[in-house]
Design a protein around this motif. Sequence first.
Motif, short mmCIF file in Angstrom:
data_model
loop_
_atom_site.label_atom_id
_atom_site.label_comp_id
_atom_site.label_asym_id
_atom_site.label_seq_id
_atom_site.Cartn_x
_atom_site.Cartn_y
_atom_site.Cartn_z
N GLN A 66 48.86 -10.57 44.18
CA GLN A 66 49.65 -9.44 43.77
C GLN A 66 49.28 -9.16 42.49
O GLN A 66 49.81 -7.91 42.00
CB GLN A 66 51.00 -10.46 43.67
N ASP A 67 48.32 -9.63 41.69
CA ASP A 67 48.03 -9.26 40.33
C ASP A 67 46.89 -8.01 40.59
O ASP A 67 46.44 -7.81 39.58
CB ASP A 67 47.49 -10.41 39.80
N ALA A 68 46.60 -7.58 41.78
CA ALA A 68 45.64 -6.54 42.01
C ALA A 68 45.94 -5.51 40.93
O ALA A 68 44.92 -4.83 40.39
CB ALA A 68 45.45 -6.33 43.10
N THR A 69 47.21 -5.06 40.68
CA THR A 69 47.14 -3.96 39.75
C THR A 69 47.60 -4.36 38.47
O THR A 69 48.13 -3.57 37.64
CB THR A 69 48.53 -3.27 40.29
N GLY A 70 47.46 -5.67 37.97
CA GLY A 70 47.94 -6.11 36.81
C GLY A 70 49.18 -6.33 36.50
O GLY A 70 49.64 -6.40 35.11
N ARG A 71 50.01 -6.33 37.41
CA ARG A 71 51.50 -6.47 37.05
C ARG A 71 52.03 -7.79 36.66
O ARG A 71 53.16 -8.21 36.06
CB ARG A 71 52.34 -6.24 38.42
N ILE A 72 51.13 -8.84 36.78
CA ILE A 72 51.69 -10.24 36.48
C ILE A 72 50.86 -10.72 35.30
O ILE A 72 49.49 -10.97 35.20
CB ILE A 72 51.23 -11.39 37.57
N PRO A 73 51.15 -10.57 33.79
CA PRO A 73 50.72 -10.96 32.69
C PRO A 73 50.55 -12.53 32.60
O PRO A 73 49.58 -12.86 31.83
CB PRO A 73 51.30 -10.56 31.59
N PHE A 74 51.34 -13.58 33.20
CA PHE A 74 51.13 -14.77 32.83
C PHE A 74 52.04 -15.58 34.11
O PHE A 74 52.91 -15.21 34.77
CB PHE A 74 51.84 -15.24 31.62
N VAL A 75 51.56 -16.83 34.62
CA VAL A 75 51.88 -17.47 35.49
C VAL A 75 52.15 -18.93 34.74
O VAL A 75 51.60 -19.68 33.90
CB VAL A 75 51.23 -17.90 36.57
N ILE A 76 53.23 -19.64 35.06
CA ILE A 76 53.82 -20.76 34.66
C ILE A 76 54.04 -22.13 35.53
O ILE A 76 54.65 -21.66 36.57
CB ILE A 76 55.22 -20.80 33.90
N HIS A 77 53.50 -23.01 35.58
CA HIS A 77 53.53 -24.41 36.31
C HIS A 77 54.49 -25.27 35.57
O HIS A 77 54.32 -25.62 34.50
CB HIS A 77 52.40 -24.81 36.61
N LEU A 78 55.70 -25.81 36.15
CA LEU A 78 56.62 -26.52 35.70
C LEU A 78 56.24 -27.96 35.49
O LEU A 78 57.16 -28.88 35.04
CB LEU A 78 58.04 -26.40 36.31
N GLY A 79 55.14 -28.45 36.01
CA GLY A 79 54.83 -29.86 35.82
C GLY A 79 54.94 -30.59 37.17
O GLY A 79 55.48 -30.01 38.36
N ASP A 80 54.28 -31.94 37.06
CA ASP A 80 54.22 -32.68 38.44
C ASP A 80 53.27 -31.94 39.36
O ASP A 80 53.70 -31.36 40.49
CB ASP A 80 55.61 -32.85 39.31
N LEU A 81 52.21 -31.67 38.86
CA LEU A 81 51.26 -31.09 39.75
C LEU A 81 50.74 -32.07 40.86
O LEU A 81 50.37 -31.37 41.87
CB LEU A 81 49.90 -30.71 38.92
N VAL A 82 50.91 -33.31 40.60
CA VAL A 82 50.43 -34.22 41.55
C VAL A 82 51.48 -35.30 41.95
O VAL A 82 52.21 -35.40 41.20
CB VAL A 82 49.12 -35.05 41.28
N GLU A 83 51.47 -35.77 42.96
CA GLU A 83 52.20 -36.92 43.24
C GLU A 83 51.62 -38.34 42.62
O GLU A 83 52.56 -39.05 42.04
CB GLU A 83 52.32 -37.18 44.87
N TRP A 84 50.52 -38.64 42.94
CA TRP A 84 50.02 -40.10 42.40
C TRP A 84 48.83 -39.96 41.45
O TRP A 84 47.74 -39.52 42.02
CB TRP A 84 49.81 -40.94 43.52
#
Length: 337
Positions: A66-84
Amino acid sequence: MTWRNRWQRTLPLAAFLLAAAGSAAPAAAGPPDGHTFRLVVIPDTQIATQNKPELFYAQTEWIAQQDATGRIPFVIHLGDLVEWPSRVSDWERAVTAMHRLDGVVPYATAVGNHDLDAWACTPEATCDPWAGIATDRSTTMFNTYFPWSAARQKPTFRGSYPWRQMDNSYFAFRAGGVRWLVVTLKFDPTADEIAWAGRVIGNHPHRQVILVTHEFQRGTARTAIGDRVWENLGRLHPNIQFILSGHYTRVGNRTDPGDAGNLVYQIQADYQTYSVPKVDNNSYLRVMDFDTAAGTVAVQTYSPYCATTGECPAELTDAGNRFTLTDVQFPTREGEG
């Protein structure tokens, strides 16, 4: 076997991307140098990481495309990347997913309770991880796989706390004519961590702040942790505009005035579930389309994986998952903070 190889066993990558691009994806936003741009928020991924990593891989692959046109300047992950957190394969899968964005879209990752080393208590079947993280807040595994040395190479990165650790961090970018600051706070932040965030935000008065912390609210109600963050940080700074969180399997948003009269938009989302086949719920993203001229933020909930496979709805369209914030004030301050 790489994740791309695993995808190719069921669907060639090129076909997957074409299918996702042609599905009922959220309408495109404009490039970030105008008055419109798109932020993408990744809710808790721990169950996808453990049970069905292709859900996580599809999320970041779609973002990158989706960012091929540069429309997304930033992405945020809310945490809990992993389970264990002691399980190396969890971190390897999380890194594989998030590193798809490296060199494509800048991102920040908050630290959730499952990302703390002590969450992996023993014996696994009977121990209480909450008791462990109450006394041990170490993040050795998180900092090993998402290190400061890598973050500091990114042009949006500005700093972290403690020094040379990514437990808490902040990033800067400009989009929609607005100077933004993203500040991440570790799960259940200590007084020192909250004070650090306060100093960072206070030192950047010309930037609108997006505060990201894993637990803040449960639906529309703030939790005890959220109340503490709100009273000691969220309400105090006139440039805090958004607070994003996950943690609880529900969605909700609320708006409250800060002490300076500024409105603070608090948005929570988490779709995790261990059940099969509903494990596909873990594939949903939050897509936030900003229009700073119109004063709107349109929020949609979208699954690139389900858009391609048909295993669950591509979009969730109920009022909690698709809504628009209106009359949002976006100061286009010119000063550099």
